[in-house]
Design a protein around this motif. Structure first.
Motif, PDB file in Angstrom:
ATOM      1  N   VAL A   9       0.045   1.754   9.544  1.00 24.87           N
ATOM      2  CA  VAL A   9       1.435   1.322   9.326  1.00 24.87           C
ATOM      3  C   VAL A   9       1.852   1.588   7.877  1.00 24.87           C
ATOM      4  O   VAL A   9       2.980   2.016   7.608  1.00 24.87           O
ATOM      5  CB  VAL A   9       1.599  -0.166   9.693  1.00 24.87           C
ATOM      6  CG1 VAL A   9       2.989  -0.670   9.319  1.00 24.87           C
ATOM      7  CG2 VAL A   9       1.348  -0.376  11.181  1.00 24.87           C
ATOM      8  N   ALA A  10       0.927   1.366   6.957  1.00 21.78           N
ATOM      9  CA  ALA A  10       1.243   1.607   5.543  1.00 21.78           C
ATOM     10  C   ALA A  10       1.571   3.074   5.286  1.00 21.78           C
ATOM     11  O   ALA A  10       2.350   3.397   4.382  1.00 21.78           O
ATOM     12  CB  ALA A  10       0.057   1.170   4.673  1.00 21.78           C
ATOM     13  N   LEU A  11       0.992   3.955   6.092  1.00 19.51           N
ATOM     14  CA  LEU A  11       1.189   5.399   5.886  1.00 19.51           C
ATOM     15  C   LEU A  11       2.367   5.966   6.669  1.00 19.51           C
ATOM     16  O   LEU A  11       2.602   7.167   6.648  1.00 19.51           O
ATOM     17  CB  LEU A  11      -0.088   6.155   6.294  1.00 19.51           C
ATOM     18  CG  LEU A  11      -1.322   5.928   5.428  1.00 19.51           C
ATOM     19  CD1 LEU A  11      -2.548   6.576   6.067  1.00 19.51           C
ATOM     20  CD2 LEU A  11      -1.122   6.456   4.023  1.00 19.51           C
ATOM     21  N   LYS A  12       3.102   5.089   7.325  1.00 19.25           N
ATOM     22  CA  LYS A  12       4.135   5.610   8.259  1.00 19.25           C
ATOM     23  C   LYS A  12       5.197   6.428   7.542  1.00 19.25           C
ATOM     24  O   LYS A  12       5.739   7.362   8.110  1.00 19.25           O
ATOM     25  CB  LYS A  12       4.769   4.472   9.048  1.00 19.25           C
ATOM     26  CG  LYS A  12       5.653   3.520   8.242  1.00 19.25           C
ATOM     27  CD  LYS A  12       6.149   2.400   9.133  1.00 19.25           C
ATOM     28  CE  LYS A  12       6.885   1.349   8.342  1.00 19.25           C
ATOM     29  NZ  LYS A  12       8.138   1.797   7.737  1.00 19.25           N
ATOM     30  N   ASP A  13       5.504   6.080   6.312  1.00 17.66           N
ATOM     31  CA  ASP A  13       6.540   6.830   5.586  1.00 17.66           C
ATOM     32  C   ASP A  13       5.953   7.772   4.535  1.00 17.66           C
ATOM     33  O   ASP A  13       6.664   8.233   3.646  1.00 17.66           O
ATOM     34  CB  ASP A  13       7.514   5.856   4.892  1.00 17.66           C
ATOM     35  CG  ASP A  13       8.275   5.022   5.895  1.00 17.66           C
ATOM     36  OD1 ASP A  13       8.638   5.582   6.957  1.00 17.66           O
ATOM     37  OD2 ASP A  13       8.492   3.832   5.648  1.00 17.66           O
ATOM     38  N   VAL A  64       0.849  -1.208   0.000  1.00 17.86           N
ATOM     39  CA  VAL A  64       0.000   0.000   0.000  1.00 17.86           C
ATOM     40  C   VAL A  64       0.878   1.249   0.000  1.00 17.86           C
ATOM     41  O   VAL A  64       0.649   2.198  -0.764  1.00 17.86           O
ATOM     42  CB  VAL A  64      -0.963  -0.009   1.213  1.00 17.86           C
ATOM     43  CG1 VAL A  64      -1.711   1.306   1.316  1.00 17.86           C
ATOM     44  CG2 VAL A  64      -1.946  -1.170   1.098  1.00 17.86           C
ATOM     45  N   GLY A  65       1.895   1.237   0.853  1.00 12.31           N
ATOM     46  CA  GLY A  65       2.816   2.383   0.893  1.00 12.31           C
ATOM     47  C   GLY A  65       3.515   2.568  -0.449  1.00 12.31           C
ATOM     48  O   GLY A  65       3.638   3.691  -0.953  1.00 12.31           O
ATOM     49  N   ASP A  66       3.950   1.455  -1.027  1.00 12.92           N
ATOM     50  CA  ASP A  66       4.639   1.532  -2.326  1.00 12.92           C
ATOM     51  C   ASP A  66       3.696   2.061  -3.408  1.00 12.92           C
ATOM     52  O   ASP A  66       4.095   2.846  -4.272  1.00 12.92           O
ATOM     53  CB  ASP A  66       5.159   0.142  -2.740  1.00 12.92           C
ATOM     54  CG  ASP A  66       6.304  -0.327  -1.839  1.00 12.92           C
ATOM     55  OD1 ASP A  66       6.891   0.534  -1.148  1.00 12.92           O
ATOM     56  OD2 ASP A  66       6.584  -1.537  -1.829  1.00 12.92           O
ATOM     57  N   ALA A  67       2.442   1.601  -3.343  1.00 18.16           N
ATOM     58  CA  ALA A  67       1.475   2.014  -4.362  1.00 18.16           C
ATOM     59  C   ALA A  67       1.187   3.512  -4.272  1.00 18.16           C
ATOM     60  O   ALA A  67       1.030   4.193  -5.290  1.00 18.16           O
ATOM     61  CB  ALA A  67       0.183   1.207  -4.208  1.00 18.16           C
ATOM     62  N   LEU A  68       1.137   4.028  -3.059  1.00 24.84           N
ATOM     63  CA  LEU A  68       0.941   5.470  -2.889  1.00 24.84           C
ATOM     64  C   LEU A  68       2.129   6.239  -3.453  1.00 24.84           C
ATOM     65  O   LEU A  68       1.959   7.219  -4.178  1.00 24.84           O
ATOM     66  CB  LEU A  68       0.778   5.801  -1.400  1.00 24.84           C
ATOM     67  CG  LEU A  68      -0.632   5.801  -0.833  1.00 24.84           C
ATOM     68  CD1 LEU A  68      -0.588   5.883   0.686  1.00 24.84           C
ATOM     69  CD2 LEU A  68      -1.465   6.939  -1.403  1.00 24.84           C
ATOM     70  N   ARG A  69       3.315   5.778  -3.099  1.00 27.91           N
ATOM     71  CA  ARG A  69       4.532   6.493  -3.552  1.00 27.91           C
ATOM     72  C   ARG A  69       4.675   6.460  -5.069  1.00 27.91           C
ATOM     73  O   ARG A  69       5.130   7.420  -5.679  1.00 27.91           O
ATOM     74  CB  ARG A  69       5.769   5.893  -2.885  1.00 27.91           C
ATOM     75  CG  ARG A  69       5.997   6.402  -1.473  1.00 27.91           C
ATOM     76  CD  ARG A  69       7.303   5.909  -0.900  1.00 27.91           C
ATOM     77  NE  ARG A  69       7.256   4.488  -0.589  1.00 27.91           N
ATOM     78  CZ  ARG A  69       6.729   3.997   0.535  1.00 27.91           C
ATOM     79  NH1 ARG A  69       6.229   4.800   1.431  1.00 27.91           N
ATOM     80  NH2 ARG A  69       6.716   2.696   0.769  1.00 27.91           N
ATOM     81  N   SER A  70       4.265   5.335  -5.661  1.00 24.24           N
ATOM     82  CA  SER A  70       4.437   5.224  -7.110  1.00 24.24           C
ATOM     83  C   SER A  70       3.238   5.765  -7.884  1.00 24.24           C
ATOM     84  O   SER A  70       3.244   5.786  -9.104  1.00 24.24           O
ATOM     85  CB  SER A  70       4.678   3.763  -7.479  1.00 24.24           C
ATOM     86  OG  SER A  70       3.564   2.985  -7.074  1.00 24.24           O
ATOM     87  N   GLY A  71       2.194   6.152  -7.164  1.00 26.46           N
ATOM     88  CA  GLY A  71       1.029   6.735  -7.833  1.00 26.46           C
ATOM     89  C   GLY A  71       0.035   5.719  -8.354  1.00 26.46           C
ATOM     90  O   GLY A  71      -0.911   6.076  -9.054  1.00 26.46           O
TER      91      GLY A  71
END
Lengths: 172, 142
Positions: free
Chosen positions: A82-86, A40-47
C-alpha cells in the motif's frame, strides 16, 4: 530491524489493528488510512529512505518465513504494498507484481493486497511539463488588424480532412 | 514521400469548423469492463500525414489494418486521401459498433501504399468479478 519509518510498520498498534481485519479490500483501505504507511511513501518521495532500504527491510522480514506456519509479517508486506501504491518505479512494479504473484498458504493477505493495489493503480503513467513562463492575464499582445488581414490572405494551407464511417456492428 | 505525423485510436474526435483544429477524446489504451465482450458505439482511427509539395497533386492510399489477438486474418480498411494543396492531410476512419470480442492485444496498423507506418495497440482485459478493472470508463454495450 531498521529504524525510522520502516520499523513503524511493525508497531504493535498497527499490527494489532490490522490483525482484526479480514478481507484484502478492507485491509487495503485500512492501511491506506494509516499514518505509518503513508509515512513510508512520503519518505521514499522525499528521499529520506531509499528503495534499497525497502528492499533490505523486506529481505529481513522474509527470513522469518517458514513453510507451514502463518507468516507473521504477511500484513507488513501488505502495508508496504500500500505504501508503494503511488511510487511508480521499476522497483515498486517488481515488488508489487512479485508479491501479487505469490500463492502461499502462509501469506493469506500480502499477495491479495498487492493485487488490489495493482488493480487500483493507473495502468499508464503520464507526465507533463510546462516549458517557459505562463502568460499572465493581460500580457498577451492585442491582435492587430494587420494580423487579421494576413490571416485572411494566407494561402489555403489548412489541413485537408477526410472521414469515413464503416458499420462494424459487432463483427469484430 | 508522405510521412505519418501521428496515428491514434480514439473513442471520438472533433474538428473545429472555424479553426480546423482537431481534438481527440479517450485515446484507447487498456479497455475492459464488467461486461464482456466490450463494445464501443464507435472507435476512430485518426491519422495525420505530411505531404511534400511535389506530391500534393497525388492521392494518398492509406489502409487501416486490424489484427485481432488470436492471430486470425487481419481486416483491411482502405481509404484514399484526395490530392489538395494542403501540406497536411488527416484521415478519420470510424468503426461503428465495434466489439472487442477477445482478451489481449488488438493491433491497429496504419499503412501507406501497402507499407507499414505505425501501430496502435489496444489491450483488452477481462477484469476479475467485482473489480472495475482498467478502462472502466469504457462503455460496454454502448
Amino acid at each position: 530491524m531498521p529504524d525510522g519509518v520502516l520499523s513503524e510498520l511493525l508497531a504493535p498498534d498497527l499490527q494489532t489493528r490490522a490483525y482484526a481485519i479480514s478481507g484484502a479490500t478492507a485491509l487495503r483501505h485500512f492501511l491506506t488510512t494509516r499514518t505509518e504507511v503513508r509515512a513510508v511513501g512520503d519518505a521514499l518521495r522525499s528521499g529520506v529512505i531509499t528503495e534499497q532500504a525497502v528492499r533490505r527491510f523486506t529481505e529481513t522480514l522474509i527470513r522469518d518465513l517458514q513453510r507451514g506456519i502463518l507468516f507473521e509479517h504477511d500484513r507488513t508486506l501488505a502495508a508496504l504494498a500500500v505504501a508503494l501504491k503511488d511510487w511508480h518505479t521499476p522497483f515498486s512494479a517488481e515488488y508489487l507484481r512479485g508479491l501479487a504473484d505469490l500463492e502461499a498458504a502462509e501469506m493469506p493477505y500480502g499477495p491479495r493486497v498487492a493485487r488490489e493495489v495493482l488493480s487500483n493503480r493507473p495502468t499508464s503513467q503520464a507526465k507533463s511539463m510546462i516549458v517557459g513562463r505562463r502568460e499572465e492575464p493581460g500580457t498577451q499582445p492585442a491582435v492587430r488588424a494587420a494580423d487579421l488581414r494576413t490571416h485572411r490572405e494566407r494561402p489555403p494551407t489548412r489541413a485537408k480532412n477526410k472521414a469515413n464511417r464503416i458499420a462494424f456492428n459487432g463483427v469484430g | 514521400m508522405a510521412t505519418l505525423e501521428y496515428f491514434l485510436m480514439t473513442e471520438s474526435y472533433s474538428v473545429d469548423q472555424s479553426s480546423n483544429r482537431v481534438s481527440l477524446f479517450n485515446v484507447l489504451e487498456d479497455v475492459g469492463g464488467p461486461n464482456f465482450p466490450v463494445e464501443f458505439a464507435e472507435i476512430v482511427a485518426v491519422s495525420s500525414w505530411i505531404v511534400p509539395p511535389e506530391e500534393q497533386a497525388l492521392p494518398l492510399e492509406i489502409t487501416l489494418r486490424l489484427h485481432p489477438p488470436d492471430g486470425k486474418e487481419p481486416q483491411d480498411f482502405p481509404m484514399k486521401l484526395e490530392p489538395g494543396n494542403a501540406a497536411r492531410r488527416r484521415s478519420f476512419i470510424s468503426l461503428i459498433g465495434f466489439r472487442f470480442r477477445l482478451v489481449g492485444d488488438w493491433r491497429f496498423e496504419m499503412l501507406l501504399a501497402g507499407r507499414h507506418q505505425a501501430n496502435h495497440i489496444v489491450t483488452v482485459v477481462q477484469p476479475e468479478p467485482g473489480g472495475p478493472g482498467p478502462g472502466a470508463a469504457a462503455r460496454p454495450g454502448g
